[in-house]
Scaffold this motif. Structure first.
Motif, short mmCIF file in Angstrom:
data_model
loop_
_atom_site.label_atom_id
_atom_site.label_comp_id
_atom_site.label_asym_id
_atom_site.label_seq_id
_atom_site.Cartn_x
_atom_site.Cartn_y
_atom_site.Cartn_z
N GLN A 2 7.59 -4.28 -18.54
CA GLN A 2 9.04 -4.22 -18.32
C GLN A 2 9.48 -2.83 -17.87
OE1 GLN A 2 11.17 -6.95 -18.31
NE2 GLN A 2 9.14 -7.89 -18.31
N GLU A 3 8.88 -1.81 -18.42
CA GLU A 3 9.21 -0.43 -18.02
C GLU A 3 8.86 -0.18 -16.56
OE1 GLU A 3 10.92 2.01 -19.60
OE2 GLU A 3 11.33 0.41 -21.03
N PHE A 4 7.74 -0.75 -16.10
CA PHE A 4 7.35 -0.54 -14.71
C PHE A 4 8.38 -1.13 -13.75
CE2 PHE A 4 5.06 -1.62 -10.81
CZ PHE A 4 4.59 -0.36 -10.47
N LEU A 5 9.00 -2.23 -14.13
CA LEU A 5 10.01 -2.87 -13.28
C LEU A 5 11.25 -1.99 -13.08
CD1 LEU A 5 9.87 -6.53 -14.61
CD2 LEU A 5 8.69 -5.55 -12.62
N LYS A 6 11.42 -0.97 -13.90
CA LYS A 6 12.58 -0.08 -13.82
C LYS A 6 12.30 1.17 -12.98
CE LYS A 6 13.90 -1.43 -18.50
NZ LYS A 6 14.02 -0.96 -19.89
N THR A 7 11.10 1.30 -12.43
CA THR A 7 10.75 2.52 -11.70
C THR A 7 11.32 2.51 -10.28
OG1 THR A 7 8.65 1.61 -10.88
CG2 THR A 7 8.60 2.78 -13.00
N ALA A 8 11.53 3.71 -9.74
CA ALA A 8 12.04 3.86 -8.38
C ALA A 8 11.06 3.28 -7.36
CB ALA A 8 12.32 5.33 -8.08
N GLY A 9 9.77 3.48 -7.58
CA GLY A 9 8.77 2.95 -6.65
C GLY A 9 8.83 1.44 -6.54
N TYR A 10 9.03 0.77 -7.66
CA TYR A 10 9.13 -0.69 -7.64
C TYR A 10 10.40 -1.13 -6.92
CZ TYR A 10 9.14 -5.54 -9.11
OH TYR A 10 9.16 -6.91 -9.11
N ALA A 11 11.49 -0.45 -7.16
CA ALA A 11 12.76 -0.79 -6.49
C ALA A 11 12.64 -0.62 -4.98
CB ALA A 11 13.89 0.07 -7.05
N GLU A 12 12.00 0.45 -4.54
CA GLU A 12 11.81 0.68 -3.10
C GLU A 12 10.93 -0.40 -2.49
OE1 GLU A 12 10.31 4.66 -2.70
OE2 GLU A 12 12.01 5.48 -3.81
N TYR A 13 9.89 -0.77 -3.21
CA TYR A 13 8.99 -1.84 -2.76
C TYR A 13 9.77 -3.15 -2.57
CZ TYR A 13 5.63 -5.66 -3.28
OH TYR A 13 4.93 -6.82 -3.13
N LEU A 14 10.54 -3.54 -3.57
CA LEU A 14 11.31 -4.79 -3.49
C LEU A 14 12.24 -4.79 -2.29
CD1 LEU A 14 12.37 -5.69 -7.13
CD2 LEU A 14 10.64 -6.80 -5.69
N LYS A 15 12.94 -3.71 -2.09
CA LYS A 15 13.90 -3.63 -0.98
C LYS A 15 13.22 -3.86 0.36
CE LYS A 15 17.36 -0.54 0.97
NZ LYS A 15 18.00 0.77 0.89
N GLU A 16 12.05 -3.30 0.52
CA GLU A 16 11.35 -3.42 1.80
C GLU A 16 10.58 -4.74 1.94
OE1 GLU A 16 8.36 -0.74 4.55
OE2 GLU A 16 9.32 0.19 2.82
N GLU A 65 0.82 -1.22 0.00
CA GLU A 65 0.00 0.00 0.00
C GLU A 65 0.85 1.27 0.00
OE1 GLU A 65 -2.51 -0.70 3.39
OE2 GLU A 65 -4.06 -1.67 2.17
N ARG A 66 1.97 1.22 0.68
CA ARG A 66 2.85 2.39 0.77
C ARG A 66 3.55 2.67 -0.56
NH1 ARG A 66 4.52 1.39 5.32
NH2 ARG A 66 6.24 -0.01 4.93
N HIS A 67 4.02 1.63 -1.22
CA HIS A 67 4.83 1.81 -2.44
C HIS A 67 4.08 1.54 -3.74
CE1 HIS A 67 8.52 2.39 -0.18
NE2 HIS A 67 8.22 1.32 0.53
N MET A 68 3.42 0.41 -3.79
CA MET A 68 2.85 -0.04 -5.06
C MET A 68 1.52 0.60 -5.41
SD MET A 68 5.19 -1.82 -6.29
CE MET A 68 4.38 -2.59 -7.66
N ALA A 69 0.63 0.78 -4.44
CA ALA A 69 -0.68 1.36 -4.76
C ALA A 69 -0.52 2.71 -5.46
CB ALA A 69 -1.55 1.46 -3.51
N PRO A 70 0.30 3.63 -4.93
CA PRO A 70 0.44 4.90 -5.65
C PRO A 70 1.19 4.74 -6.98
CG PRO A 70 1.74 4.94 -3.61
CD PRO A 70 0.96 3.66 -3.63
N ALA A 71 2.17 3.86 -7.03
CA ALA A 71 2.93 3.68 -8.28
C ALA A 71 2.04 3.11 -9.38
CB ALA A 71 4.13 2.76 -8.03
N VAL A 72 1.20 2.14 -9.03
CA VAL A 72 0.30 1.55 -10.01
C VAL A 72 -0.76 2.57 -10.43
CG1 VAL A 72 -1.47 -0.22 -10.35
CG2 VAL A 72 0.71 -0.83 -9.26
N SER A 73 -1.31 3.29 -9.46
CA SER A 73 -2.34 4.29 -9.77
C SER A 73 -1.83 5.35 -10.72
CB SER A 73 -2.83 4.96 -8.48
OG SER A 73 -3.53 4.03 -7.70
N ASP A 74 -0.56 5.72 -10.59
CA ASP A 74 0.03 6.76 -11.44
C ASP A 74 0.61 6.23 -12.75
OD1 ASP A 74 -0.60 8.61 -9.50
OD2 ASP A 74 1.42 8.64 -8.62
N ASN A 75 0.59 4.92 -12.95
CA ASN A 75 1.22 4.33 -14.12
C ASN A 75 0.19 4.12 -15.24
OD1 ASN A 75 2.93 3.02 -15.88
ND2 ASN A 75 2.68 1.04 -14.89
N PRO A 76 0.30 4.86 -16.33
CA PRO A 76 -0.66 4.68 -17.42
C PRO A 76 -0.54 3.32 -18.12
CG PRO A 76 1.05 6.22 -18.07
CD PRO A 76 1.27 5.91 -16.62
#
Length: 102
Positions: free
Chosen positions: A66-80, A25-36
């Motif tokens: 594949q482009e989504f996997l390169k985003t900062a939000g996805y990287a932060e999500y994975l780390k946590e 919810e902290r990382h992915m919900a906003p990243a997905v919502s903002d991703n066209p």
């Protein structure tokens, strides 16, 4: 229909599913919502397994996924989230041929 979809199964460490959801919810919900590139997304708890989560993701194209996997939000999500999971996710790639709505 030229979209691309994924079904992803995450297995959490025992009893950690709610923690994983908070990270999502902290990382992915906003990243997905903002991703066209995401045209649909469902984040689901498995009713039969308290340590499993499924995500159904539909993208405009395979390239958009594949482009989504390169985003900062996805990287932060994975780390946590990775320390809360029991291992890598099970990923199934799909080609949608019909859908209702959208």
């Amino acid at each position: 229909m030229t979209s691309f979809a994924l079904i992803i199964k995450h297995k959490t460490q025992p009893g950690r599913r709610d923690e994983v959801r908070k990270v999502w919810e902290r990382h992915m919900a906003p990243a997905v919502s903002d991703n066209p590139g995401h045209t649909a997304y469902f984040y689901c708890f498995d009713n039969a397994d308290p340590d499993s989560i499924y995500a159904f993701q539909q993208y405009a194209s395979a390239e958009a996924s594949q482009e989504f996997l390169k985003t900062a939000g996805y990287a932060e999500y994975l780390k946590e989230v990775e320390p809360l999971l029991s291992g890598p996710p099970q990923v199934t790639a799909l080609t949608p041929v019909w859908s209702k709505g959208a």
